[in-house]
Write a protein that holds these residues in place. Structure first.
Motif, PDB file in Angstrom:
ATOM      1  N   LEU A 162       0.851  -1.190   0.000  1.00 41.27           N
ATOM      2  CA  LEU A 162       0.000   0.000   0.000  1.00 41.27           C
ATOM      3  C   LEU A 162       0.884   1.236   0.000  1.00 41.27           C
ATOM      4  O   LEU A 162       1.991   1.224   0.552  1.00 41.27           O
ATOM      5  N   LYS A 163       0.386   2.300  -0.575  1.00 40.52           N
ATOM      6  CA  LYS A 163       1.056   3.598  -0.541  1.00 40.52           C
ATOM      7  C   LYS A 163       0.561   4.373   0.672  1.00 40.52           C
ATOM      8  O   LYS A 163      -0.550   4.144   1.167  1.00 40.52           O
ATOM      9  N   LYS A 164       1.367   5.308   1.131  1.00 38.37           N
ATOM     10  CA  LYS A 164       0.994   6.157   2.265  1.00 38.37           C
ATOM     11  C   LYS A 164      -0.387   6.761   2.043  1.00 38.37           C
ATOM     12  O   LYS A 164      -0.679   7.291   0.976  1.00 38.37           O
ATOM     13  N   GLY A 165      -1.241   6.638   3.068  1.00 40.26           N
ATOM     14  CA  GLY A 165      -2.574   7.222   3.015  1.00 40.26           C
ATOM     15  C   GLY A 165      -3.638   6.345   2.394  1.00 40.26           C
ATOM     16  O   GLY A 165      -4.826   6.669   2.476  1.00 40.26           O
ATOM     17  N   GLN A 166      -3.254   5.221   1.792  1.00 41.12           N
ATOM     18  CA  GLN A 166      -4.257   4.312   1.237  1.00 41.12           C
ATOM     19  C   GLN A 166      -4.957   3.571   2.373  1.00 41.12           C
ATOM     20  O   GLN A 166      -4.371   3.305   3.435  1.00 41.12           O
ATOM     21  N   ARG A 167      -6.199   3.227   2.126  1.00 42.12           N
ATOM     22  CA  ARG A 167      -6.984   2.477   3.105  1.00 42.12           C
ATOM     23  C   ARG A 167      -6.335   1.126   3.380  1.00 42.12           C
ATOM     24  O   ARG A 167      -6.065   0.355   2.460  1.00 42.12           O
ATOM     25  N   LEU A 168      -6.101   0.845   4.662  1.00 40.53           N
ATOM     26  CA  LEU A 168      -5.545  -0.429   5.088  1.00 40.53           C
ATOM     27  C   LEU A 168      -6.647  -1.354   5.588  1.00 40.53           C
ATOM     28  O   LEU A 168      -6.606  -2.548   5.380  1.00 40.53           O
ATOM     29  N   GLY A 169      -7.659  -0.766   6.265  1.00 34.57           N
ATOM     30  CA  GLY A 169      -8.733  -1.583   6.815  1.00 34.57           C
ATOM     31  C   GLY A 169      -9.651  -0.772   7.702  1.00 34.57           C
ATOM     32  O   GLY A 169      -9.760   0.444   7.559  1.00 34.57           O
ATOM     33  N   THR A 170     -10.277  -1.474   8.668  1.00 43.46           N
ATOM     34  CA  THR A 170     -11.284  -0.869   9.546  1.00 43.46           C
ATOM     35  C   THR A 170     -10.952  -1.175  11.005  1.00 43.46           C
ATOM     36  O   THR A 170     -10.580  -2.305  11.345  1.00 43.46           O
ATOM     37  N   MET A 171     -11.127  -0.172  11.849  1.00 45.94           N
ATOM     38  CA  MET A 171     -10.969  -0.350  13.293  1.00 45.94           C
ATOM     39  C   MET A 171     -12.067  -1.278  13.795  1.00 45.94           C
ATOM     40  O   MET A 171     -13.243  -1.080  13.483  1.00 45.94           O
ATOM     41  N   LEU A 172     -11.694  -2.290  14.557  1.00 47.31           N
ATOM     42  CA  LEU A 172     -12.647  -3.270  15.078  1.00 47.31           C
ATOM     43  C   LEU A 172     -13.415  -2.712  16.289  1.00 47.31           C
ATOM     44  O   LEU A 172     -13.006  -1.711  16.878  1.00 47.31           O
ATOM     45  N   PRO A 173     -14.515  -3.371  16.688  1.00 47.84           N
ATOM     46  CA  PRO A 173     -15.380  -2.850  17.763  1.00 47.84           C
ATOM     47  C   PRO A 173     -14.811  -3.077  19.165  1.00 47.84           C
ATOM     48  O   PRO A 173     -15.258  -3.953  19.908  1.00 47.84           O
ATOM     49  N   MET A 174     -13.847  -2.274  19.536  1.00 46.85           N
ATOM     50  CA  MET A 174     -13.166  -2.414  20.820  1.00 46.85           C
ATOM     51  C   MET A 174     -14.121  -2.333  22.011  1.00 46.85           C
ATOM     52  O   MET A 174     -13.919  -3.003  23.031  1.00 46.85           O
ATOM     53  N   GLN A 175     -15.184  -1.528  21.896  1.00 50.80           N
ATOM     54  CA  GLN A 175     -16.120  -1.363  23.005  1.00 50.80           C
ATOM     55  C   GLN A 175     -16.844  -2.667  23.351  1.00 50.80           C
ATOM     56  O   GLN A 175     -17.305  -2.835  24.484  1.00 50.80           O
ATOM     57  N   LYS A 176     -16.919  -3.602  22.422  1.00 51.92           N
ATOM     58  CA  LYS A 176     -17.545  -4.904  22.702  1.00 51.92           C
ATOM     59  C   LYS A 176     -16.699  -5.742  23.656  1.00 51.92           C
ATOM     60  O   LYS A 176     -17.217  -6.587  24.380  1.00 51.92           O
ATOM     61  N   VAL A 177     -15.404  -5.517  23.647  1.00 53.06           N
ATOM     62  CA  VAL A 177     -14.484  -6.309  24.467  1.00 53.06           C
ATOM     63  C   VAL A 177     -14.042  -5.543  25.721  1.00 53.06           C
ATOM     64  O   VAL A 177     -13.936  -6.117  26.800  1.00 53.06           O
ATOM     65  N   TYR A 178     -13.795  -4.251  25.566  1.00 50.80           N
ATOM     66  CA  TYR A 178     -13.343  -3.395  26.669  1.00 50.80           C
ATOM     67  C   TYR A 178     -14.257  -2.179  26.789  1.00 50.80           C
ATOM     68  O   TYR A 178     -13.877  -1.071  26.413  1.00 50.80           O
ATOM     69  N   PRO A 179     -15.474  -2.347  27.320  1.00 53.55           N
ATOM     70  CA  PRO A 179     -16.411  -1.216  27.416  1.00 53.55           C
ATOM     71  C   PRO A 179     -15.821  -0.052  28.217  1.00 53.55           C
ATOM     72  O   PRO A 179     -15.274  -0.248  29.298  1.00 53.55           O
ATOM     73  N   GLY A 180     -15.884   1.133  27.632  1.00 52.55           N
ATOM     74  CA  GLY A 180     -15.406   2.335  28.304  1.00 52.55           C
ATOM     75  C   GLY A 180     -13.960   2.705  28.036  1.00 52.55           C
ATOM     76  O   GLY A 180     -13.534   3.804  28.370  1.00 52.55           O
ATOM     77  N   ILE A 181     -13.195   1.818  27.419  1.00 51.26           N
ATOM     78  CA  ILE A 181     -11.808   2.159  27.078  1.00 51.26           C
ATOM     79  C   ILE A 181     -11.818   3.163  25.930  1.00 51.26           C
ATOM     80  O   ILE A 181     -12.774   3.220  25.157  1.00 51.26           O
TER      81      ILE A 181
END
Length: 146
Positions: free
Chosen positions: A109-128
């Protein structure tokens, strides 16, 4: 040799996450601790071996510079909603991004290209404070690259 060392110390990560163009670091919280490298974990039994960069659940994650994707990098032995990530290399560095669902695990990938998506951290660590965890392959401190 001196030139190569100067080149490596000049490397800086570009924006990792949509909504956080300055790569703000995850602040401390009462329940889960701090996002800085070396922060205490498990009551002092271990240390945090990465740097947490603030990123909202579902946000787009970008390549911080031109990178090669070197395969899956899962942070946990036990599976959960955020147990995904990718190993990358580029600009003379080897590092991993955790809590990200990459669009692919190999290629480049080149700088700034989409790498992916942030996963739903709140499902595992609510409030972090949701974040991408940046960890160098040799577990050294990534802070100097931000």
């Amino acid at each position: 040799m001196k030139f190569a060392l100067l080149l490596l110390t000049a490397v800086k990560f570009g924006a990792l996450c949509s909504g956080n163009p300055g790569n703000s670091k995850r602040p401390c919280d009462n329940k889960y601790g701090c996002g800085n490298y070396g922060a205490s974990r498990d009551g002092g039994k271990r240390k945090h071996l990465g740097l947490d960069i603030t990123c909202s659940d579902g946000a787009t994650v970008f390549a911080p510079f031109d990178v090669t994707l070197n395969g899956k990098a899962a942070p946990y032995k036990k599976n959960n909603a955020i147990n995904d990530g990718v190993s990358l290399s580029g600009a003379g560095l080897c590092f991993k991004l955790f809590y990200v669902k990459p669009d692919k695990y190999s290629g480049s990938l080149k700088k700034g290209q989409r790498l992916g998506t942030m996963l739903p951290m709140q499902k595992v660590y609510p409030g972090i404070g949701s974040h991408v965890h940046v960890q160098m392959c040799d577990k050294s401190d990534p802070t100097k690259y931000f």
